[in-house]
Design a protein around this motif. Structure first.
Motif, short mmCIF file in Angstrom:
data_model
loop_
_atom_site.label_atom_id
_atom_site.label_comp_id
_atom_site.label_asym_id
_atom_site.label_seq_id
_atom_site.Cartn_x
_atom_site.Cartn_y
_atom_site.Cartn_z
N PHE A 77 9.23 -4.33 6.18
CA PHE A 77 8.63 -4.72 4.91
C PHE A 77 9.29 -5.97 4.34
O PHE A 77 9.54 -6.06 3.14
CB PHE A 77 8.74 -3.56 3.90
N ALA A 78 9.54 -6.93 5.19
CA ALA A 78 10.26 -8.14 4.75
C ALA A 78 9.51 -8.90 3.67
O ALA A 78 10.12 -9.58 2.85
CB ALA A 78 10.52 -9.04 5.95
N ALA A 79 8.18 -8.79 3.66
CA ALA A 79 7.38 -9.58 2.71
C ALA A 79 7.10 -8.85 1.40
O ALA A 79 6.43 -9.41 0.52
CB ALA A 79 6.05 -9.97 3.37
N THR A 80 7.57 -7.62 1.23
CA THR A 80 7.28 -6.90 -0.01
C THR A 80 7.95 -7.59 -1.19
O THR A 80 9.09 -8.06 -1.08
CB THR A 80 7.75 -5.44 0.06
N PRO A 81 7.28 -7.64 -2.33
CA PRO A 81 7.81 -8.40 -3.47
C PRO A 81 8.96 -7.73 -4.21
O PRO A 81 9.66 -8.39 -4.97
CB PRO A 81 6.60 -8.56 -4.38
N GLN A 82 9.14 -6.41 -4.03
CA GLN A 82 10.15 -5.71 -4.82
C GLN A 82 11.06 -4.88 -3.91
O GLN A 82 10.61 -4.28 -2.93
CB GLN A 82 9.49 -4.77 -5.83
N VAL A 83 12.34 -4.83 -4.26
CA VAL A 83 13.32 -3.99 -3.58
C VAL A 83 14.14 -3.27 -4.63
O VAL A 83 14.63 -3.90 -5.58
CB VAL A 83 14.25 -4.80 -2.65
N ASP A 84 14.26 -1.97 -4.48
CA ASP A 84 15.03 -1.16 -5.43
C ASP A 84 15.92 -0.22 -4.63
O ASP A 84 15.49 0.33 -3.62
CB ASP A 84 14.08 -0.36 -6.33
N ALA A 85 17.15 -0.04 -5.08
CA ALA A 85 18.10 0.79 -4.34
C ALA A 85 17.65 2.24 -4.22
O ALA A 85 18.07 2.96 -3.32
CB ALA A 85 19.48 0.73 -5.01
N ARG A 86 16.79 2.69 -5.14
CA ARG A 86 16.34 4.08 -5.12
C ARG A 86 15.03 4.26 -4.35
O ARG A 86 14.83 5.27 -3.67
CB ARG A 86 16.17 4.58 -6.56
N LEU A 87 14.12 3.29 -4.47
CA LEU A 87 12.80 3.39 -3.85
C LEU A 87 12.72 2.65 -2.52
O LEU A 87 11.85 2.92 -1.71
CB LEU A 87 11.73 2.80 -4.77
#
Length: 457
Positions: A77-87
């Motif tokens: 998912f390198a192109a996903t706009p969001q990264v969250d430590a929990r999700l």
């Protein structure tokens, strides 16, 4: 991203270390096979389980040599706009339910898992869905491939029962087509680890649908429920773990057993000796070392909206974490067409719906990683930490003890044909847990005294 070390490991070593979740990845295409052990948990068996290999180390989801969830997700998912430590990585998140058909009615939550699976089938993007369905022989549930929307609905609802993937992966290898697989986080991770090694699975498994997970139960949960409903497991034809109806909120679990003679028996979970999910009865030991609540390597993940007003809505409500643009387009089209009733939410909202699970898998795991133990450990994304209040440490210690001892006490009760052995212990253990951890009952006074004594020291 750092590469995983090449380590030759055998399935026996993973079992001995308490890290085997029973997913069946190691038995897929090998001379091992999966069988239920004395504690009602799937484990690999056969001569192949003694063989050490780097290949096994790469496909076991709890192997220290396997890529972790961050490594897998960053590649997928390198192109996903969001990264969250929990999700993890994600494109968008939603809360709501399916508006059309009987998806919400037939599911434990809002019906979103079955709807997405059926929509993939309807659009011709897949030829079948591998998911857990009731079985007509042997264990109560097993993985099967559904090729119609009606068959998908037959597999709806929560199944707190052990299953494994080896048989369904063999079928996918044998029967050409494109497939979606529904599974809990460690199973989805195992699928991706296998896909990296197997070109056929890489081509045929087109989508992964993840389920938020608290922990895996053993087959003894159904047996215990049977004892407490004054029957035996051999008489149970069909167990249901979460009934849905206007007389109970979504978070009020009621178990139902349909017996072979047609009789139906019910009991609310909070009246059962082992009905407190968080206490950890019959938990697989590997779950103590997992840090993925929301199936971070899946293309799309689903959970229950355990926040008000949704947790009291008897119809059930989903939270949905969408990771790939293709599946996001499908979800958005469903909303635009009025087929889905979903509202967009942020990462904090989704995390709040899974607050208890995240504490157990992050804060609790950090504390458990400070304990001395034998055997190999998986590569975790949580750093060991002892910086917790006394009460939180006590909760994690009690949960760990209950999950471990429940297996042994139930086995003893089965061997002696004396359910009272296990049930008496379970009730006492739950009173101790509620009292010392949460200050309930007589043991609550003891807990308060212990906290004062600890402070004075």
């Amino acid at each position: 991203m750092p590469s995983s070390p090449e380590i030759a490991i055998s399935p026996r070593q993973i079992i001995a270390s308490g890290m085997c979740i029973g997913c069946g990845a190691c038995a897929a295409g090998s001379n091992a096979h999966m069988t239920l052990d004395a504690y009602g948990q799937f484990k690999p068996a056969g001569p192949g389980t003694r063989d050490r290999s780097a290949a096994f180390g790469r496909i076991c989801p709890f192997s220290p040599a396997a890529s972790n969830e961050d490594e897998l997700a960053s590649r997928r998912f390198a192109a996903t706009p969001q990264v969250d430590a929990r999700l993890g990585h994600f494109t968008a998140a939603y809360v709501g339910a399916v508006a059309e058909g009987g998806y919400r009615q037939h599911g434990s939550s809002g019906g979103m898992v079955s709807w997405v699976a059926a929509e993939l089938l309807r659009r011709g993007l897949i030829d079948g869905v591998a998911h857990v369905r009731p079985a007509t022989d042997g264990p109560h549930f097993r993985y099967a491939i559904s090729r119609t929307a009606d068959d998908i609905l037959a597999g709806a609802k929560s199944r707190y029962y052990p299953v494994e993937l080896s048989g369904i992966l063999a079928e996918i290898r044998t029967v050409p087509g494109r497939y979606a697989i529904v599974g809990i986080p460690c199973f989805i991770k195992a699928v991706h680890l296998l896909r990296a090694e197997d070109a056929v699975l890489r081509e045929r498994i087109a989508y992964t649908l993840g389920l938020f997970c608290g922990h895996m139960k053993s087959a003894r949960l159904v047996e215990s429920f049977a004892w407490q409903m004054h029957t035996v497991s051999e008489a149970v034809a069909r167990p249901e773990f979460r009934l849905k109806g206007p007389e109970r909120p979504a978070n009020w679990y009621t178990a139902q057993l349909t017996l072979r003679d047609g009789e139906v028996r019910q009991q609310d979970w909070f009246n059962l000796a082992d009905g407190d999910w968080g206490a950890g009865f019959f938990q697989n030991s590997a779950c103590n070392w997992c840090d993925d609540v929301m199936a971070e390597t899946a293309d799309i993940s689903f959970g229950d909206a355990w926040v008000e007003p949704y947790s009291s809505d008897w119809r059930g409500t989903n939270v949905v974490v969408v990771r790939t643009p293709e599946l996001h387009d499908i979800v958005q089209a469903g909303i635009a067409q009025g087929r889905l009733e979903l509202s967009r939410v942020d990462a904090d909202y989704v995390a709040a719906t899974q607050a208890a699970g995240l504490r157990q898998r992050r804060e609790g795991l950090a504390y458990r990683l400070t304990w001395r133990r034998r055997g190999r450990r998986p590569r975790r994304r949580v750093a060991p930490s002892n910086a917790l209040p006394f009460r939180r440490k006590l909760i994690y210690r009690l949960r760990y003890a209950i999950s471990a001892w429940s297996h042994s006490m139930f086995r003893l009760a089965r061997w002696q044909h004396a359910p009272v052995i296990y049930l008496s212990w379970a009730r006492a253990a739950l009173r101790l847990y509620h009292g010392l951890a949460y200050g309930r009952g007589r043991m609550g006074a003891v807990a308060r005294w212990l906290r004062l004594t600890t402070r004075n020291d």
